[in-house]
Design a protein around this motif. Structure first.
Motif, PDB file in Angstrom:
ATOM      1  N   ARG A 222       0.550  -1.270  -0.023  1.00 59.60           N
ATOM      2  CA  ARG A 222       0.167  -0.002  -0.155  1.00 59.60           C
ATOM      3  C   ARG A 222       0.990   1.157   0.205  1.00 59.60           C
ATOM      4  NH1 ARG A 222      -5.314   2.083   4.178  1.00 59.60           N
ATOM      5  NH2 ARG A 222      -5.528   2.948   2.769  1.00 59.60           N
ATOM      6  N   THR A 223       2.235   1.568   0.864  1.00 61.95           N
ATOM      7  CA  THR A 223       2.996   2.324   0.281  1.00 61.95           C
ATOM      8  C   THR A 223       3.689   2.464  -0.442  1.00 61.95           C
ATOM      9  OG1 THR A 223       3.084   1.786   3.470  1.00 61.95           O
ATOM     10  CG2 THR A 223       4.626   3.823   1.665  1.00 61.95           C
ATOM     11  N   GLU A 226       0.766   4.217  -3.005  1.00 64.46           N
ATOM     12  CA  GLU A 226       0.135   5.552  -2.490  1.00 64.46           C
ATOM     13  C   GLU A 226       1.413   6.432  -2.266  1.00 64.46           C
ATOM     14  OE1 GLU A 226      -2.572   5.524   1.192  1.00 64.46           O
ATOM     15  OE2 GLU A 226      -4.564   4.285   0.137  1.00 64.46           O
ATOM     16  N   ARG A 227       2.538   6.143  -1.702  1.00 63.97           N
ATOM     17  CA  ARG A 227       4.042   7.495  -1.519  1.00 63.97           C
ATOM     18  C   ARG A 227       4.710   6.125  -1.376  1.00 63.97           C
ATOM     19  NH1 ARG A 227       1.385  11.515   0.606  1.00 63.97           N
ATOM     20  NH2 ARG A 227       3.687  11.817   0.366  1.00 63.97           N
ATOM     21  N   ASP A 239       1.165   3.987 -11.788  1.00 62.41           N
ATOM     22  CA  ASP A 239      -0.147   4.474 -10.946  1.00 62.41           C
ATOM     23  C   ASP A 239      -0.449   5.855 -10.986  1.00 62.41           C
ATOM     24  OD1 ASP A 239       1.063   3.144  -8.915  1.00 62.41           O
ATOM     25  OD2 ASP A 239       0.912   4.092  -7.627  1.00 62.41           O
ATOM     26  N   HIS A 240       0.886   5.992 -11.041  1.00 60.65           N
ATOM     27  CA  HIS A 240       1.379   7.425 -11.068  1.00 60.65           C
ATOM     28  C   HIS A 240       1.839   8.370 -12.452  1.00 60.65           C
ATOM     29  CE1 HIS A 240       0.938   6.388  -6.773  1.00 60.65           C
ATOM     30  NE2 HIS A 240       1.039   8.369  -6.180  1.00 60.65           N
ATOM     31  N   ARG A 283      -2.085  10.321  -8.646  1.00 65.81           N
ATOM     32  CA  ARG A 283      -2.384   8.938  -9.136  1.00 65.81           C
ATOM     33  C   ARG A 283      -3.233   9.034 -10.126  1.00 65.81           C
ATOM     34  NH1 ARG A 283      -3.810   6.426  -3.532  1.00 65.81           N
ATOM     35  NH2 ARG A 283      -5.680   5.737  -5.336  1.00 65.81           N
ATOM     36  N   ARG A 286      -7.304   8.979  -8.990  1.00 69.48           N
ATOM     37  CA  ARG A 286      -7.491  11.122  -8.824  1.00 69.48           C
ATOM     38  C   ARG A 286      -7.352  11.666  -9.389  1.00 69.48           C
ATOM     39  NH1 ARG A 286      -6.128   9.728  -2.848  1.00 69.48           N
ATOM     40  NH2 ARG A 286      -7.049   8.099  -2.761  1.00 69.48           N
ATOM     41  N   ASP A 353      -3.382  14.873  -3.418  1.00 71.42           N
ATOM     42  CA  ASP A 353      -3.180  14.364  -4.662  1.00 71.42           C
ATOM     43  C   ASP A 353      -1.849  13.858  -4.627  1.00 71.42           C
ATOM     44  OD1 ASP A 353      -6.273  13.229  -3.848  1.00 71.42           O
ATOM     45  OD2 ASP A 353      -6.533  14.181  -5.791  1.00 71.42           O
TER      46      ASP A 353
END
Length: 362
Positions: A222-223, A226-227, A239-240, A283, A286, A353
């Protein structure tokens, strides 16, 4: 089954002549965890796995399994077992003898080793096939036998080199679930090399993203999702979107970044200096098809490609110096207000985001 081992990699490098394949990496893999090494071909992930196994020598640094430094140990003394990309089953032996082969090499009597092999095959739900030869099995069944052969030695860590690469897409998904279940049942440390982001996300407690022989990020799935720590991780995970520029101004921990084309974007970041290069990630799911609410949180673009994916639609747009800025929208949102290739659109997101991406030091 034996206890799980923590794996401690301390400043380990691997040289092949004048070429450095692995650059002084350090990593702790917790005992009993499922760790996936992820990265493109040639990034050093398989060399690292083979050094853990003892099939490649370590050029510098140390490797610890549990409390024992095993840097110079041969594979047989390491309490690890390796499952190779090619299952390398013996075609002339039945499954029981294939699985029991390592015990035969250790001098274990025939009855004992065959009984133990049958127990492991039961764990793999393969006991009914014990008298068959490998050629009589499907790819998924052969993989289970190769796993059983690795596990019969009761290793503290199981090392897997792209174990799912030879399987068809449907079987890959099924075998992923079986691998995860097996790891939880046995409780031993699994270290798994893959170039599939989806595979790593589905399996791992710890994802280690490698690039050019270095670790770019080691964190929970998840890290990483998301980051992402660096622009490479953000791009590789897919994903980014990544935008690059230089820091133009800083106010109240909000950084203004200017791209080479003069576009300005904002990001929350306390570790920047004016004039320094900066990468930011947004993301893909987003991004909204709407004008930005504030300056620096969007841009005008032209749609260059549309892919229908069932539950979602992937839009690719050109603008702000990016030829492949990606937007993921739900199928309902897309078909409620469809856009076409060549349409001009407004893209936007919120300040929350935007992820600041670090620079990996050489």
């Amino acid at each position: 089954m034996s206890k799980a081992a923590e794996i401690d990699i301390v400043s380990v490098s691997k040289m092949y002549g004048a070429t450095t394949a692995v650059h002084s990496i350090s990593l702790k893999i917790p005992a009993g965890s499922y760790c996936c090494f992820l990265g493109p071909s040639g990034c050093g992930k398989t060399s690292t796995l083979r050094m853990i196994a003892g099939h490649e020598s370590i050029s510098s640094g140390d490797l610890r399994l549990g409390n024992i430094v095993v840097t110079d140990f041969p594979p047989a003394r390491r309490s690890t077992a390796m499952m190779f990309q090619s299952y390398a089953l013996f075609p002339h032996l039945d499954l029981i003898d294939n699985v029991a082969f390592s015990l035969k090499m250790k001098g274990v009597t025939r009855d004992i080793r065959r009984a133990k092999a049958l127990d492991i095959l039961k764990l793999m739900q393969m006991e009914a096939y014990g008298t068959r030869r490998p050629a009589q099995l499907s790819g998924g069944q052969q993989q289970r036998v190769a796993l059983a052969r690795a596990l019969i030695t009761e290793p503290e860590a199981l090392l897997l080199d792209e174990p799912l690469s030879a399987l068809d897409p449907f079987l890959k998904i099924r075998m992923r679930a079986e691998l995860k279940k097996l790891q939880k049942t046995l409780g031993i440390t699994f270290v798994h090399v893959t170039h599939s982001q989806e595979e790593a996300m589905a399996l791992a407690d710890l994802i280690v993203v490698m690039n050019n022989g270095r670790i770019e990020q080691a964190a929970a799935p998840r890290t990483v999702f998301e980051r992402p720590a660096t622009a490479f991780v953000a791009r590789f995970m897919g994903d980014h979107n990544v935008l690059s520029g230089k820091v133009r101004a800083i106010s109240d921990n909000v950084v203004e970044m200017e791209t080479a084309g003069g576009q300005v974007f904002t990001v929350r970041d306390i570790a920047q200096q004016v004039g320094r290069p900066i990468d930011i990630g947004i993301r893909t799911d987003r991004v909204r098809l709407a004008p930005p609410s504030e300056k620096g949180l969007g841009f005008q673009a032209v749609v260059s490609n549309i892919e229908y994916r069932g539950a979602s639609v992937k839009l690719t747009a050109t603008g702000a110096g990016s030829d492949d800025f990606t937007v993921i929208v739900s199928d309902a949102d897309h078909f409620r207000k469809p856009v076409a290739v060549g349409d001009a659109v407004s893209l936007s997101w919120t300040l929350e985001d935007v992820v600041p991406l670090g620079q990996l030091s050489a």
